[in-house]
Design an enzyme around this catalytic site. Structure first.
Site, PDB file in Angstrom:
ATOM      1  N   ASP A  72      42.328  32.810  39.707  1.00  0.00           N
ATOM      2  CA  ASP A  72      41.058  32.683  39.512  1.00  0.00           C
ATOM      3  C   ASP A  72      40.457  31.662  38.196  1.00  0.00           C
ATOM      4  O   ASP A  72      40.710  32.101  37.382  1.00  0.00           O
ATOM      5  CB  ASP A  72      40.411  34.122  39.624  1.00  0.00           C
ATOM      6  CG  ASP A  72      38.810  34.074  40.108  1.00  0.00           C
ATOM      7  OD1 ASP A  72      38.024  33.381  39.418  1.00  0.00           O
ATOM      8  OD2 ASP A  72      38.740  34.585  40.878  1.00  0.00           O
ATOM      9  N   SER A 131      35.719  29.835  41.205  1.00  0.00           N
ATOM     10  CA  SER A 131      35.968  30.961  42.095  1.00  0.00           C
ATOM     11  C   SER A 131      35.352  30.968  43.335  1.00  0.00           C
ATOM     12  O   SER A 131      35.053  30.004  44.160  1.00  0.00           O
ATOM     13  CB  SER A 131      35.908  32.284  41.330  1.00  0.00           C
ATOM     14  OG  SER A 131      36.331  33.287  42.170  1.00  0.00           O
TER      15      SER A 131
END
Length: 326
Positions: free
Chosen positions: A162, A48
């Site tokens: 993500d 991320s």
């Protein structure tokens, strides 16, 4: 910092930069402090926002990123939001990638000067994917596709979101890329109620930071109104204030990532874990970069003796290297 340490010849040092949204500014401080101590990872992996900072590091743009981040105001952060009517998310995320593209650093991952990879999650299957080749910017963008916030990214026919959903601190990825020693940076260990003093020392600076965060949340609510999503954040009396939809979503995902991180680190423990203290830094508090960067520097300073001791175990030929006590 008073101590310079170096790993032994042939030792491959890796760093796993964890997810954490705005808290990821601490990664910048950690990497700068390690560099100052002549500790240079040969393997850089991120999940991320950690993937974003890692990309800046491996392309030589870490200091530029620090300067840019430290200059951001609350209004600047709002300007980075690019609402979209596309399904799968409310932000396109292109403005967030502008930094990497503006520096002319949309390199091929396989041509970077050191090993780099980012984690992502395949939406349809939940599989963890390791992005180790192709466009650096596309890999970072896929790894940062926060569910419900940033739109998913299609890579080779697969929709990716993500990486923090499956591997918030990618120690296993560092190991797979050949790291002998892994430093993990965990930003998900500190779940602190909003509104606490950021520094405990400078009240005026704290109030300034709170005001900035408040402005961002107000502007964020306005963006939702523009998109007809019905998220206006109605004002409530302090004693009756309840979390908004956005706070519930983000808080829930952070709790989930904290639990996943604990499980993953227990199953594949790193050699060193760095956990910078970042009270009060929330998802969209990107204007608190200077504060978070400094906390990252402090974290390395507090753990430098431990890092040095671990790396010194690797000095000399393999047969003479010391084993870590069980």
């Amino acid at each position: 910092m008073g101590l310079t340490v170096n790993a032994g010849d042939g030792v491959r040092l890796g760093i796993a930069l964890g997810s954490g949204s705005a808290k990821a500014w601490a990664h910048v401080g950690i990497l700068r402090a390690l560099r100052e101590a002549s500790i240079v990872p040969q393997v850089v992996c991120g999940s991320s926002a950690g993937a974003f900072v890692g990309a800046a590091y491996v392309t030589g743009n870490l200091d530029t990123l620090a300067e840019w981040g430290s200059s951001l105001s609350a209004r600047d952060v709002v300007s980075l939001l690019d609402p979209t009517l596309s399904s799968g998310g409310v932000l396109a995320g292109e403005r967030m990638m502008k930094f990497l593209r503006a520096s002319g650093r949309d390199s091929l991952i396989e041509k970077l000067p050191c090993a780099y990879a980012a984690t992502a999650t395949e939406l349809n299957t939940g599989r963890e994917l390791w992005l180790q080749s192709g466009s650096l910017v596309r890999a970072v963008r896929a790894s940062m596709a926060f569910p419900g916030l940033l739109t998913p990214v299609c890579v080779e026919g697969r929709w990716l979101v993500d990486g923090g959903l499956v591997n918030p601190v990618p120690v296993s990825l560092c190991r797979a890329l050949g790291a002998d020693v892994v430093i993990a940076v965990n930003l998900n260990s500190e779940l602190v109620a909003a509104g606490r003093d950021l520094s405990g020392e400078n009240g005026s600076a704290t109030e300034k930071s709170r005001d900035g965060g408040s402005l961002i949340r107000q502007k964020w609510a306005a963006k939702f109104q523009e998109l007809k999503l019905g998220f206006a954040g109605q004002a409530r009396k302090p004693e009756a204030k309840a979390p908004g939809v956005f706070d519930v979503l983000v808080g829930s995902l952070h709790i989930m990532q904290d639990r996943i991180t604990r499980s993953r680190l227990a199953g594949d423990p790193p050699d060193i874990v760095l956990t910078p203290r970042l009270p009060g830094v929330r998802l969209m508090d990107f204007d608190k970069a200077a504060y978070a960067i400094e906390r990252g520097v402090e974290c390395v300073g507090e753990n430098l003796e431990l890092i040095g001791a671990e790396l010194r175990r690797w000095e000399g030929p393999p047969q003479q290297r010391k084993k870590r006590p069980e």
